[in-house]
Write a protein that holds these residues in place. Structure first.
Motif, short mmCIF file in Angstrom:
data_model
loop_
_atom_site.label_atom_id
_atom_site.label_comp_id
_atom_site.label_asym_id
_atom_site.label_seq_id
_atom_site.Cartn_x
_atom_site.Cartn_y
_atom_site.Cartn_z
N VAL A 156 20.80 -20.55 14.54
CA VAL A 156 21.73 -21.21 13.62
C VAL A 156 22.89 -20.27 13.36
N GLU A 157 24.10 -20.78 13.55
CA GLU A 157 25.29 -20.04 13.16
C GLU A 157 26.29 -21.10 12.67
N PRO A 158 27.35 -20.69 11.99
CA PRO A 158 28.27 -21.70 11.47
C PRO A 158 28.76 -22.63 12.59
N GLY A 159 28.55 -23.92 12.41
CA GLY A 159 29.05 -24.91 13.37
C GLY A 159 28.20 -25.07 14.61
N LEU A 160 27.05 -24.40 14.66
CA LEU A 160 26.19 -24.54 15.83
C LEU A 160 24.72 -24.33 15.43
N ASP A 161 23.87 -25.23 15.91
CA ASP A 161 22.44 -25.18 15.61
C ASP A 161 21.72 -25.57 16.89
N VAL A 187 20.94 -29.62 20.32
CA VAL A 187 22.14 -28.91 19.89
C VAL A 187 22.90 -29.75 18.87
N SER A 188 23.19 -29.16 17.72
CA SER A 188 24.11 -29.78 16.76
C SER A 188 25.35 -28.91 16.71
N LEU A 189 26.53 -29.54 16.77
CA LEU A 189 27.74 -28.73 16.73
C LEU A 189 28.86 -29.47 16.03
N GLY A 190 29.81 -28.68 15.55
CA GLY A 190 30.99 -29.21 14.87
C GLY A 190 32.17 -29.28 15.82
N ALA A 191 33.37 -29.35 15.21
CA ALA A 191 34.57 -29.63 16.00
C ALA A 191 35.12 -28.42 16.74
N LYS A 192 34.51 -27.25 16.52
CA LYS A 192 35.00 -26.04 17.21
C LYS A 192 34.33 -25.93 18.58
N GLU A 193 35.12 -25.53 19.56
CA GLU A 193 34.59 -25.38 20.93
C GLU A 193 33.47 -24.34 20.98
N ARG A 194 32.40 -24.67 21.72
CA ARG A 194 31.25 -23.78 21.80
C ARG A 194 30.79 -23.61 23.25
N LEU A 195 30.28 -22.44 23.53
CA LEU A 195 29.71 -22.18 24.86
C LEU A 195 28.19 -22.22 24.76
N GLY A 211 26.73 -38.99 16.76
CA GLY A 211 28.11 -38.53 16.79
C GLY A 211 28.68 -38.64 18.20
N ALA A 212 29.54 -37.70 18.54
CA ALA A 212 30.15 -37.72 19.88
C ALA A 212 30.51 -36.29 20.25
N VAL A 213 30.53 -36.03 21.56
CA VAL A 213 30.86 -34.69 22.04
C VAL A 213 31.94 -34.81 23.10
N GLU A 214 32.78 -33.79 23.19
CA GLU A 214 33.80 -33.76 24.23
C GLU A 214 33.42 -32.71 25.25
N VAL A 215 33.34 -33.14 26.51
CA VAL A 215 33.01 -32.25 27.63
C VAL A 215 34.13 -32.37 28.65
N GLU A 216 34.79 -31.28 28.94
CA GLU A 216 35.87 -31.28 29.94
C GLU A 216 36.83 -32.45 29.72
N GLY A 217 37.20 -32.67 28.47
CA GLY A 217 38.20 -33.69 28.14
C GLY A 217 37.65 -35.10 28.06
N GLN A 218 36.36 -35.28 28.34
CA GLN A 218 35.76 -36.63 28.23
C GLN A 218 34.91 -36.72 26.98
N ARG A 219 35.06 -37.84 26.30
CA ARG A 219 34.26 -38.08 25.09
C ARG A 219 32.96 -38.77 25.49
N ILE A 220 31.84 -38.19 25.08
CA ILE A 220 30.53 -38.75 25.41
C ILE A 220 29.84 -39.17 24.12
N GLY A 239 32.26 -30.83 19.40
CA GLY A 239 31.93 -32.05 18.66
C GLY A 239 33.19 -32.86 18.41
N ALA A 240 33.03 -34.20 18.32
CA ALA A 240 34.21 -35.06 18.12
C ALA A 240 33.95 -36.06 16.98
N PRO A 241 33.94 -35.62 15.68
CA PRO A 241 34.07 -34.21 15.28
C PRO A 241 32.73 -33.50 15.18
N THR A 242 31.62 -34.26 15.13
CA THR A 242 30.31 -33.61 15.12
C THR A 242 29.42 -34.31 16.13
N ALA A 243 28.43 -33.61 16.60
CA ALA A 243 27.53 -34.21 17.58
C ALA A 243 26.15 -33.60 17.46
#
Ligand code: MN
Length: 301
Positions: A156-161, A187-195, A211-220, A239-243
């Motif tokens: 767990v870290e801010p914006g990523l679980d 994986v739970s994540l917010g709107a900040k890009e994560r690796l 929610g929804a996630v953005e991968v390589e410019g595509q919304r899933i 995340g778009a904005p969370t996923a």
């Protein structure tokens, strides 16, 4: 039902293939079947993925309600985001599962189980995913076993679980065992890009649960499988904005599978034998004691 074994070749390198899950309704609940898909039969050894809910079950009713049924040649993986279920199997296991816990049942040559919720004394949201992992030739005729893991590696870290269902993350290994090299992260994540880490030799895919996630410019969004191929050492997600999603995959399974009803086999004779054993109740799949719901009969074929 398919009568011939089939296999889809893993991508040689990184790709982004987004395919729509098959949507069905089971007792009023939406079920999104991301795997198997005509264009993608397996991702690593993951061969089945049914995302169910979220749906609200009113007080006085039962949430999950799946009566005794058989499996062979695969492991079932139950993962809940909300709600609860009691697993009973023919090994005599009775195990309640709640969100964050993992049930991993390896069928081998044969097992049967039921998954039932309690009669609810309050409204409850049921939400989760049922996954199957195909067993390779080397182990699929082995003895059945069941594992419950109440605690899994959790970062767990801010914006990523991230919870590790299977495989490892930064040296933290899931206690669950698989028959082939495999990974699965919630994986739970917010709107900040994560690796997220990836193993280049493995193929991987994303199934969005909320929610929804953005991968390589595509919304899933939920109801899709995003196949990412091989050859990546990281995956970049936003995340778009969370996923909330599953990132899963593994070493490509180099075997053509025949999947029929609850069985993963290699040819039609084996499939027929499995159906006949369940219909005859000849002991191959054992008996589930204490289930409330009725034994599920084999479908017509
Ligand atoms: Mn099952």
């Amino acid at each position: 039902m398919r009568l011939k074994p089939s296999r889809t070749a893993p991508a040689d390198g990184p790709v982004l293939e987004v395919q729509r899950a098959r949507s069905t309704h089971v007792e009023g609940a939406t079920v999104r079947r991301a795997l198997p898909h005509p264009r993608r039969r397996t991702v690593g050894a993951w061969c089945f993925a049914d995302h169910f809910g979220p749906r609200t079950v009113p007080a006085g009713r039962v949430g999950l309600d799946v009566g005794p049924h058989p499996h062979c040649g695969l492991a079932t993986v139950t993962w809940l985001l909300s709600g609860q279920a009691v697993h009973r199997d023919s090994l005599g296991t009775v195990q309640t599962i709640r969100p964050g816990q993992l049930n991993w049942m390896t069928a081998g040559r044969g097992i049967s189980h039921a998954e039932e919720g309690p009669v609810l004394d309050h409204d409850e949201v049921i939400h989760g995913i049922q996954l199957w992992v195909a067993q390779p030739e080397a182990t699929r005729h082995g003895a059945p076993r069941f594992e419950h893991h109440a605690a899994l590696p959790h970062r767990v870290e801010p914006g990523l679980d991230v919870r590790v269902l299977i495989g490892e993350l930064d040296g933290q290994l899931s206690p669950a065992r698989s028959d082939t090299p495999l990974f699965g992260y919630d994986v739970s994540l917010g709107a900040k890009e994560r690796l997220l880490p990836a193993e280049p030799a493995f193929e991987g895919a994303i199934i969005v649960l909320d929610g929804a996630v953005e991968v390589e410019g595509q919304r899933i969004e939920p109801g899709h499988l995003a196949y990412l191929g091989r050859g990546r050492d990281t995956v970049v997600l936003q995340g778009a904005p969370t996923a909330r999603l599953l990132w899963l995959g593994g070493e490509p399974l180099d075997e053509a599978l025949l999947m029929g009803w609850n069985f993963v086999v290699r040819d039609i004779d084996e499939l027929e034998a499995a159906f006949e054993s369940w219909e005859a109740d000849d002991g191959r799949f054992g008996r589930v004691e204490g289930a409330r719901a009725a034994r599920i009969g084999a479908p017509g074929r």
